[in-house]
Design an enzyme around this catalytic site. Structure first.
Site, PDB file in Angstrom:
ATOM      1  N   THR A 191      -2.192   0.696  -3.667  1.00 36.02           N
ATOM      2  CA  THR A 191      -1.447   1.884  -4.095  1.00 36.02           C
ATOM      3  C   THR A 191      -0.298   1.514  -5.008  1.00 36.02           C
ATOM      4  OG1 THR A 191       0.022   3.644  -3.262  1.00 36.02           O
ATOM      5  CG2 THR A 191      -0.127   1.660  -1.945  1.00 36.02           C
ATOM      6  N   ASP A 192       0.090   2.451  -5.870  1.00 42.34           N
ATOM      7  CA  ASP A 192       1.257   2.217  -6.724  1.00 42.34           C
ATOM      8  C   ASP A 192       2.557   2.188  -5.938  1.00 42.34           C
ATOM      9  OD1 ASP A 192       1.476   4.931  -6.131  1.00 42.34           O
ATOM     10  OD2 ASP A 192       1.496   5.606  -8.209  1.00 42.34           O
ATOM     11  N   GLU A 193       2.532   2.661  -4.684  1.00 37.11           N
ATOM     12  CA  GLU A 193       3.764   2.686  -3.890  1.00 37.11           C
ATOM     13  C   GLU A 193       4.298   1.290  -3.590  1.00 37.11           C
ATOM     14  OE1 GLU A 193       4.295   5.507  -0.749  1.00 37.11           O
ATOM     15  OE2 GLU A 193       2.576   6.690  -1.394  1.00 37.11           O
ATOM     16  N   TYR A 238       4.783   1.987   5.314  1.00 36.72           N
ATOM     17  CA  TYR A 238       3.431   2.074   4.756  1.00 36.72           C
ATOM     18  C   TYR A 238       3.291   1.201   3.519  1.00 36.72           C
ATOM     19  CZ  TYR A 238      -0.084   3.766   1.495  1.00 36.72           C
ATOM     20  OH  TYR A 238      -1.088   3.826   0.558  1.00 36.72           O
ATOM     21  N   LYS A 281       1.071  -2.285   2.733  1.00 42.08           N
ATOM     22  CA  LYS A 281       0.098  -2.411   1.651  1.00 42.08           C
ATOM     23  C   LYS A 281       0.477  -3.557   0.711  1.00 42.08           C
ATOM     24  CE  LYS A 281      -3.054  -0.392   0.754  1.00 42.08           C
ATOM     25  NZ  LYS A 281      -4.478  -0.648   1.141  1.00 42.08           N
TER      26      LYS A 281
END
Length: 331
Positions: free
Chosen positions: A127-129, A151, A155
């Site tokens: 994810t870009d997060e 979260y 990741k």
């Protein structure tokens, strides 16, 4: 080709499976697909019902942290596409243990299993997060990882483990990082299906703070097409950003959803943002690399994709109504 898809009963994983079995991706035609999914709250066999009778499809219920099962299934596959993850930010704030267990240990378990096989490719879906927040410009794949939630931290950790196995053990691992997905079959705790289904039922929608946070929106079919390109042609050891090219503030998104469902601003409920200063202000990925190397660019315009998504939820109430009671709001 035999593909093991972890988390294949979830929103994005099931879209990938349906499209592979429909022979939508060049280079993957005729592929056999085995889905490994634990069927937690977000995993739903109804997402795979359209392909349930396909001779090329097999479903296995199980945990990616189960080393023996992982070794057995990875050993039967030519490639792995690893979607399985705990992915809900607000749930991670309430408790991060499951996120570390699944996202970090689960990824390591699969990679360890891959070491004992002749795997052609392992695609780790992220994810870009993991990049954190960016005020201006866009992240390329070399940008430092600065996650701000349990979260995204889990990741980012799984990304680094995947990279380490590629570099240390020469495993054919590629990593993808996507922006915010939307489309059919998305669990109704996520913002678009939550708002759409609430508005359809005449309920208010919760908007965090002033709603100024900016996200880049990516249709799930574009995301899965990008993953398929990385699986077929992406270079091992590399990271590829996959974006949709539509940046909207949460307020702008909410206005579009109000318009699409025939509601007005009286249906907005403004509430205190529980994430406070930790709420990332803006996400934006640079997709120059995947465009130049693999020819990827988004094809589904946000207007088209949103209209089709709203129509899908309107026509598939029997899919989402039973799930609403189990959802945790994601704003």
């Amino acid at each position: 080709m035999r593909i093991l898809v972890t988390g294949g009963a979830g929103f994005i994983g099931s879209a990938f499976v349906r499209n592979v079995l429909a022979d939508q991706y060049p280079g993957l035609e005729g592929a056999e697909v085995t889905v490994l999914d634990k069927l937690t709250y977000a995993g739903n066999l109804a997402n795979l019902q359209p392909v349930a009778e396909d001779d090329r499809y097999t479903f296995v219920q199980g945990d990616i942290c189960d080393a023996e099962l992982a070794r057995e299934l990875v050993g039967k596959a030519d490639s792995v596409v690893h979607f399985a993850a705990e992915s809900h930010v607000d749930r991670s704030i309430l408790g991060g243990a499951d996120f570390v267990l699944t996202n970090v240990l689960g990824t390591q378990t699969l990679l360890q299993a891959a070491m004992d096989t002749k795997l052609t490719k392992f695609v780790h879906v992220s994810t870009d997060e993991v990049y954190g927040s960016i005020d201006e410009g866009s992240w390329d794949e070399e940008f430092p990882l600065r996650p701000n939630s349990p979260y995204s931290a889990s990741k980012a950790s799984s990304d680094l483990i995947a990279r380490a196995y590629a570099k240390t053990h020469n495993l054919p691992v590629a990593i993808t990082r996507c922006s915010n997905n939307y489309g059919p079959y998305q669990f109704p705790e996520k913002v678009i299906p939550l708002f759409v289904t609430n508005l359809m039922d005449g309920l208010t929608v919760p908007l965090y703070g002033k709603g100024g946070q900016i996200r880049d929106w990516l249709h799930v079919d574009d995301h899965c097409r990008g993953i398929a390109l990385v699986l077929a042609e992406g270079r091992a050891g590399e990271v590829y950003n996959i974006g949709g090219g539509t940046e909207l503030t949460n307020v702008e998104l909410t206005e579009k959803l109000l318009e699409a469902t025939g509601r007005d601003e009286s249906f907005i409920e403004r509430i205190v943002d529980p994430r406070g200063a930790a709420h990332d202000q803006r996400y934006s990925v640079d997709i120059s690399k995947i465009n130049a190397e693999l020819g990827y660019s988004p094809r589904v315009t946000f207007e088209q994709g949103l209209a089709e998504t709203v129509a899908w939820y309107r026509d598939n109430r029997d899919w989402w109504e039973p799930l609403k009671a189990r959802s945790v709001i994601d704003r």
